[in-house]
Design an enzyme around this catalytic site. Structure first.
Site, PDB file in Angstrom:
ATOM      1  N   HIS A   1      -9.477  12.904  -4.636  1.00  0.00           N
ATOM      2  CA  HIS A   1     -10.475  13.921  -4.268  1.00  0.00           C
ATOM      3  C   HIS A   1     -11.907  13.476  -4.550  1.00  0.00           C
ATOM      4  CE1 HIS A   1     -10.989  18.565  -3.718  1.00  0.00           C
ATOM      5  NE2 HIS A   1     -11.440  17.854  -2.695  1.00  0.00           N
TER       6      HIS A   1
ATOM      7  N   CYS B   1     -12.942  20.815  -9.222  1.00  0.00           N
ATOM      8  CA  CYS B   1     -12.306  19.508  -9.349  1.00  0.00           C
ATOM      9  C   CYS B   1     -13.175  18.325  -8.928  1.00  0.00           C
ATOM     10  CB  CYS B   1     -10.990  19.484  -8.583  1.00  0.00           C
ATOM     11  SG  CYS B   1     -11.059  20.224  -6.961  1.00  0.00           S
TER      12      CYS B   1
END
Length: 612
Positions: free
Chosen positions: A166, A105
Site C-alpha cells: 500500500h 494505513c
C-alpha cells in the site's frame, strides 16, 4: 639443545638464544595437547560466531492492519483469545504508549518504513483521499526515501516483505515499478500491492470512496432517465427535440458512466491482485487462499534464510475488512467475524514464531509485533460491528489526534538481550523501529534529512528510564490536529488538541454517517485555546483542563506552541504523493496479467492449502 641456534638459511649472523631445553613429551601427551588446542580453536570460533550473530540479529517485524489496542489479551481484553501475542509479551517487553504517526494505513506505514513523519515524504494529504486508492495510480513512497529495508540490505541482510504494501507501484508506465517494494530495499516481495477492501469480495457495502460512488450512480441514473424521457417524448411527439440532441446527450452520459465505472466497477480486478516480486500471481486474488499463502511464504522465507542475517516484514492482511477468515476459525470467537479474524491472525503469529523456534533462531531474532493504527469504529454492516475495539481510548481509525486511532500494540522479544515480562509506560513511536533496527544492523543512517524516530534499545534494555521523545505531533493528512508533550522534569504527559472531528451522530464517538472522520472543513472543530489533557491521569481524554482547573495551563500551551513553531521550521516542501492527479486511476499504469483490459490469471494453484 642449549646455546645459540642459526635461524637463517643463508648463514647470516642472526642468532636466538634458547634458554630452556625442548621437553621430551610422551606421544599421548602430545595427543592431549593437540586435542586441547583444537578445542580452544573451536571455542574461539564459536564465541566469534556468537558475537557476530548477536551483533547482527535476524529481524522479524509483524504488523496487523486496523487492529485495536483493546483487541489483544495482554492489553486487557479477556474475551478474545490471543495466546501467541500474549506469550510474546510475556517473553519480552510490552509498550503501553506506542504511537502511530498517522491514523490511516498509507501515511502510517510510510512513516514506519522511513522513520519520518508522512508530511516530510509527501505521504500526507490535503484532500479527503488520505490513502492511495489505486494500484494504477502514480503516487507512492518517493524513490529518494531510504527505508530501513534499504539500510539492512546494505549491511548484508536478506530482506523480504510478505503481505500488504500500500505504498504505490508505478510512476510513468505499468512496468517501471518506481514505488515497488523491490525498489525500496526488499529483496523479495509476496503479497498485495494495495490493501483489502470490501470490493475484493463483493460489490455490496462498497468501501472505496463509497459516497463518491453513490453520487456517480445517482448522476448516471438521472442521465439515463433524462435520455429515456427525451426519447419517449420524441417518439410520442410530446417534445420538439432533435435526434441529434438526444444522441449527443446519450453519448455524453455514456462516456460519463464509462469514465467512472471503468475504475470503480472493476476494483476487484484493478486493486485486489497478488504479486510475487514484479510478477502478478493472481488477478483477481482468491481471498479464500490468502491466509495460507501469506503464512506459507513467511515460513518458507525463514527456512530458506535460517543462516541469516535476514529481515522479514510480515504485513498481515488481517484484520481489515472484509475480514477474510478460513473455515477453521469461523464462528469460534465471542465477537463474530471480527473476533474470528483476530484469533486467526494470532494463530498465524504463533505459526511464524514456531518456524523461528524450529530453526533454532529464537535467541538470535529481534521480534516485534504491532498494528498500523487503531481499530476502525465505523466498520459496520447493519447491526454487526466489523471493526476493532480501542479499549478505554477515545476515537479510532482516521481521527488525527484521539488516542484510539494512534495508540497501538508494541511488543518486542529478544531472549537474553531484552528482559522478559517487562512493561514500559514511556511514549514511543512506530517511527522508532527505523532507528532501532538500523542500530542493530550497524547500519548508516541518512545524514541529509530529518529522522524523527529514536533508537529504542537503551529503553528496552532498561539502560535508560525515559523515552527520548519530548514532543510528538499528531497529523490528520497535512493538518496538525494535536501535540503530545512528555515533560521530562515531571510525571506529566500533556496533550493539546487544536482540531477534533465532529462525530456523527453527535455524541456517538465516531463518524458513522460518512464512514470515516474528516481532517478539515465543516466536519471538524477548531479549538482556541486548544483542548488540554493530562494523559498521565486522564488517558481516556475525558476531562479537558482549563486555566481555572490547571494552574500550569498557560505555561503548557505556550511551551507546546513554541515546539510546533520549531517543528514547522524543519519541514520543507515536497511533491504531494496523494494529490488529485497522483491518486486517480490511470489505465496505462494498471498492472495487468494479460492484455489490458482483459486482466486475469491464477499462477498460484492450490499448492498453499496444506498449511491450514
Amino acid at each position: 639443545k642449549e646455546g645459540p641456534v642459526d635461524l637463517c638459511s643463508n648463514g647470516s649472523s642472526r642468532k636466538v638464544l634458547l634458554s630452556h631445553p625442548r621437553p621430551n613429551l610422551p606421544p599421548y601427551h602430545l595427543q592431549i595437547l593437540a586435542l586441547w588446542s583444537w578445542l580452544a580453536i573451536l571455542l574461539v570460533s564459536c564465541l566469534r560466531t556468537y558475537a557476530s550473530s548477536t551483533s547482527k540479529p535476524n529481524i522479524l517485524l509483524m504488523m496487523a492492519d486496523d487492529l485495536g489496542l483493546g483487541d489483544v489479551g495482554c492489553y486487557g481484553n479477556d474475551t478474545l483469545r490471543t495466546p501467541n501475542i500474549d506469550q510474546l509479551a510475556k517473553e519480552g517487553v510490552k509498550l503501553t504508549q506506542h504511537i502511530a504517526a498517522a491514523p490511516l494505513c498509507t501515511p502510517s506505514r510510510a512513516a514506519f518504513l522511513t522513520g519520518r513523519y508522512p508530511i516530510r515524504s509527501g505521504m500526507g494529504s490535503s484532500t479527503k483521499q488520505r490513502i492511495l486508492y489505486w494500484t494504477g495510480g502514480s503516487g507512492g513512497l518517493p524513490t529518494n526515501e531510504t527505508t530501513f529495508a534499504r539500510i539492512l540490505q546494505q549491511q548484508g541482510y536478506t530482506t523480504a516483505l510478505i503481505g500488504k504494501w500500500h505504498q504505490g507501484m508505478n510512476c510513468e508506465s505499468h512496468s517501471d515499478h518506481c514505488h515497488h517494494p523491490l525498489n525500496h530495499g526488499f529483496d523479495y516481495f509476496y503479497g498485495m500491492p494495495f490493501t483489502l477492501v470490501n470490493e475484493c469480495q463483493s460489490t455490496e457495502n462498497r468501501q472505496l470512496n463509497a459516497l463518491v460512488q453513490a453520487k456517480y450512480w445517482l448522476y448516471s441514473q438521472i442521465i439515463a432517465l433524462t435520455v429515456l424521457t427525451l426519447l419517449i417524448g420524441k417518439l410520442t411527439g410530446l417534445f420538439l427535440v432533435k435526434w441529434k440532441a438526444i444522441i449527443c446527450f446519450a453519448l455524453c452520459g455514456f462516456l460519463f458512466f464509462i469514465s467512472w465505472f471503468s475504475s470503480y466497477g472493476f476494483v476487484k480486478y484493478w486493486n485486489c491482485i497478488l504479486l510475487r516480486n514484479h510478477d502478478i500471481s493472481e488477478q483477481p486474488m482468491k481471498l479464500e487462499k490468502a491466509t495460507s499463502n501469506v503464512l506459507k511464504e513467511a515460513v518458507s522465507f525463514i527456512e530458506r534464510n535460517k543462516h541469516g542475517p535476514f529481515l522479514l516484514f510480515v504485513s498481515f492482511l488481517h484484520v481489515h475488512t472484509p475480514l477474510i477468515t478460513t473455515e477453521k476459525f469461523l464462528g469460534k470467537s465471542r465477537h463474530g467475524l471480527y473476533g474470528d479474524n483476530v484469533e486467526e491472525m494470532d494463530w498465524m503469529v504463533g505459526r511464524i514464531l514456531d518456524a523461528i523456534d524450529k530453526e533454532g533462531l529464537k535467541n538470535n531474532t529481534f521480534t516485534y509485533f504491532t498494528s498500523d493504527h487503531g481499530g476502525h469504529l465505523e466498520a459496520q454492516k447493519q447491526n454487526t460491528q466489523l471493526g476493532g475495539w480501542n479499549g478505554i481510548y477515545k476515537g479510532g481509525k482516521g481521527m488525527g489526534g484521539w488516542e484510539g486511532g494512534i495508540r497501538v500494540p508494541g511488543i518486542f522479544r529478544w531472549p537474553g538481550v531484552l528482559p522478559a515480562d517487562t512493561v514500559i509506560n514511556e511514549p514511543t513511536s512506530l517511527m522508532d523501529i527505523y532507528h532501532t533496527v538500523a542500530h542493530l544492523a550497524a547500519g548508516i543512517m541518512p545524514q541529509d534529512r530529518v529522522i524523527d524516530g529514536r533508537n529504542l534499545m537503551p529503553l528496552l534494555q532498561g539502560k535508560v528510564q525515559h523515552s527520548e521523545h519530548e514532543f510528538m505531533f499528531h497529523y490528520c493528512g497535512l493538518y496538525l490536529h494535536a501535540v503530545r508533550w512528555h515533560q521530562k522534569d515531571s510525571a506529566a504527559l500533556w496533550k493539546a488538541h487544536y482540531t477534533t472531528p465532529i462525530f456523527q451522530p453527535d455524541g456517538t464517538g465516531a463518524c458513522y454517517r460518512s464512514g470515516l472522520c474528516s481532517c478539515f472543513g465543516e466536519d471538524v472543530t477548531h479549538h482556541d485555546p486548544p483542548l488540554l489533557f493530562d494523559l498521565s491521569s486522564d488517558p481516556a481524554e475525558i476531562k479537558p483542563l482549563s486555566p481555572a482547573t490547571e494552574p500550569l495551563f498557560d505555561t503548557v500551551i505556550s511551551r507546546i506552541e513554541r515546539a510546533v513553531q520549531e517543528h514547522r521550521q524543519t519541514l520543507t516542501p515536497v511533491p504531494q504523493q496523494l494529490s488529485g492527479y497522483n491518486n486517480v486511476w490511470k489505465p496505462w499504469l494498471q498492472p495487468c496479467c494479460g492484455t489490458f483490459p482483459f486482466c486475469w490469471c491464477d499462477k498460484e494453484g492450490d499448492s498453499h492449502q496444506e498449511l491450514l
